[in-house]
Design an enzyme around this catalytic site. Structure first.
Site, PDB file in Angstrom:
ATOM      1  N   LYS A 183      19.798 -27.990 -22.604  1.00  0.00           N
ATOM      2  CA  LYS A 183      20.276 -26.628 -22.402  1.00  0.00           C
ATOM      3  C   LYS A 183      21.365 -26.291 -23.426  1.00  0.00           C
ATOM      4  O   LYS A 183      22.240 -27.120 -23.716  1.00  0.00           O
ATOM      5  CB  LYS A 183      20.832 -26.524 -20.979  1.00  0.00           C
ATOM      6  CG  LYS A 183      21.356 -25.168 -20.552  1.00  0.00           C
ATOM      7  CD  LYS A 183      21.854 -25.276 -19.118  1.00  0.00           C
ATOM      8  CE  LYS A 183      22.367 -23.958 -18.576  1.00  0.00           C
ATOM      9  NZ  LYS A 183      22.831 -24.101 -17.170  1.00  0.00           N
ATOM     10  N   SER A 234      20.813 -20.738 -14.382  1.00  0.00           N
ATOM     11  CA  SER A 234      20.949 -20.527 -15.810  1.00  0.00           C
ATOM     12  C   SER A 234      20.177 -21.539 -16.666  1.00  0.00           C
ATOM     13  O   SER A 234      20.135 -21.398 -17.895  1.00  0.00           O
ATOM     14  CB  SER A 234      22.434 -20.568 -16.205  1.00  0.00           C
ATOM     15  OG  SER A 234      23.024 -21.825 -15.929  1.00  0.00           O
ATOM     16  N   SER A 251      22.169 -23.413 -10.666  1.00  0.00           N
ATOM     17  CA  SER A 251      21.490 -23.252 -11.955  1.00  0.00           C
ATOM     18  C   SER A 251      20.500 -24.340 -12.323  1.00  0.00           C
ATOM     19  O   SER A 251      19.792 -24.201 -13.321  1.00  0.00           O
ATOM     20  CB  SER A 251      22.521 -23.118 -13.079  1.00  0.00           C
ATOM     21  OG  SER A 251      23.205 -21.893 -12.967  1.00  0.00           O
TER      22      SER A 251
END
Length: 476
Positions: free
Chosen positions: A73, A149, A173
């Site tokens: 990420k 996220s 997330s």
């Protein structure tokens, strides 16, 4: 080579050790997969294919994931010599000087990092639609969101680009994208994975790093390699009696499990698919021999929680903007960021130190009130996400009030567990009539990821998880 995409990370590592495939062949197959499908999915915002292939030549030894490709990420996983954008253009031109501890541990375990994945700006949204890089699309239906996220990482794993990918969880997330993309998403306990060396904690300890996976054994084995307190960390999680990988398939015993199909603070708001997912999971757990009954911690319904959680997040967003300004050598003007973060930043700047400490103190009390329930129960079962799968654009950029209300409903079951620091896992146990995944969440007492892995592997053995998006169509 297509059969490789049916293998999880443990399976791919076994294939390398058996000489059935080389690390270079694995990486090249994953690169081809990304190039073929990411134009539609938009999961990978930074590609480092040439560097990754060059690094393969230096791989050697008996690392547990030698040669297995992965993605990380683009938020929280700093990587030396690579750009770091956090879903925003305010960091254009910035490169990281050294690997974070989590990234270094991934590399030491033999993973080959092919690139960085899309995330909402600064990770503050439940959908991955940053203005800077455009929306990531759900491989099960590209009209829908993969969540946030860690949406880019989840979409990449769900579509078979890589077997596992790194994410983070500050309010759901990891679990939210896992739920929407049909994956296993384990949020570790607070302090389990180091945020060092540049950071001690994120969002006052609400946030923790973890992995998006297709199998429980991958969740266990990957957390084994990234876990561990490092020198200078502000706190750590208690050590497990043995590695998590050894808990896969271990008898969890007869557990006492409470379940909630409705949020105690939001009665009447639960979508029928969420109710079906939880009641179905409760029935399965009962059939597996556990004592299952309705109910959960009363503290979960406390109305003041959202206010104090939001205060902590807003202050940290404001502080992060100040840090970014120092990092790039130019202060961040609030007009440079998306409206959501402009409001959070302005709110955080307007709060006092006393306000911030008061909210942290309130959260401390909330943590104790929540923890008391686990003195009588082993696990809590809830929906992973408080709303049904939603399309891209569901959080309107021009209507802040609507976006906030929808977000608060969505994170009603997940964000309290970030505040308490407990471990939780999302499992893909339900599909809507349209075939979209819906996950259920199991929450254990602090430090008890071992129990979550035991029960999750028992569930997976009883009803193996199907990953039907692993070979996405060229168009939908």
């Amino acid at each position: 080579m297509d059969d490789l995409f049916d293998l999880d990370a443990v399976g791919q590592a076994e294939a390398v050790r058996a000489g059935k495939v080389s690390p270079r062949e694995l990486a090249e197959a994953a690169i081809a997969r990304i190039e073929a499908h990411d134009g539609e999915i938009n999961a990978v915002v930074h590609r480092r294919f040439e560097r990754a292939l060059a690094e393969i030549d230096g791989l050697a030894g008996d690392a547990p994931f030698l040669g297995v490709p992965t993605l990380v990420k683009d938020l929280g996983w700093s990587m030396a010599g690579e750009p770091y954008r956090a879903g925003s253009r305010v960091l254009d031109g910035v490169e990281v000087a050294r690997d974070g501890y989590g990234l270094a541990k991934l590399r030491a375990a033999g993973f080959v990092v092919l690139g960085r994945t899309n995330t909402p700006e600064f990770g503050t949204a439940i959908t991955t639609e940053p203005r800077a890089f455009g929306p990531t699309r759900n491989p099960y239906d590209v009209r829908y969101s993969p969540g946030g996220s860690s949406g880019g990482s989840a979409a990449a794993v769900a579509s078979g680009m890589v077997p596992v990918a790194a994410g983070g969880d500050g309010g759901g997330s990891i679990r939210i994208p896992a739920s929407l993309c049909g994956l296993v998403g384990l949020k570790p306990s607070r302090g389990r994975v180091s945020y060092g060396p540049s950071t001690g904690e994120a969002w006052a300890g609400f946030s923790v790093s973890g992995m998006l996976c297709r199998t429980v054994r991958d969740s266990a084995a990957t957390l084994d390699v990234i876990a561990g307190t490092m020198p200078g960390d502000p706190y750590g999680a208690p050590a497990w009696p043995r590695s998590l990988a050894r808990e896969v398939g271990a008898d969890p015993g007869r557990l006492r499990i409470g379940f909630l199909s409705e949020h105690p603070g939001r009665p009447g708001e639960t979508d029928p698919d969420l109710t079906a997912a939880v009641t179905g999971a409760a029935g399965l757990l009962e059939a597996l021999g556990h004592d299952v009954e309705p109910g959960g911690p009363g503290a979960l319904g406390e109305e003041d929680f959202a206010l104090h959680f939001g205060t902590v997040v807003a202050v940290h967003v404001a502080a992060d903007l100040e840090d970014i300004g120092r990092w790039r050598g130019k202060p961040v003007d609030l007009d440079e960021v998306e409206e959501r973060n402009r409001i959070l930043g302005a709110t955080g700047r307007g709060l006092s130190a006393v306000d911030y400490v008061a909210s942290r103190d309130w959260i401390d009390g909330f943590r104790r009130r929540m923890a008391a329930w686990w003195e009588s129960f082993d696990l809590l079962l809830t929906p992973s996400l408080g709303v049904a799968p939603f399309p891209l654009g569901w959080l309107p950029s021009g209507d802040v009030s609507m976006a906030r209300g929808r977000t608060n409903r969505a994170v009603a079951f997940s964000s309290p567990v970030n505040a308490t620091g407990q471990p939780a896992i999302s499992l893909p146990l339900h599909r809507t009539a349209q075939g979209l995944p819906v996950g259920v969440q199991l929450v254990a007492a602090a430090g008890r990821e071992d129990l979550l892995i035991r029960i999750a592997s028992q569930i997976e053995a009883a009803v193996p998880f199907a990953h039907t998006a692993i070979r996405p169509a060229a168009s939908h």
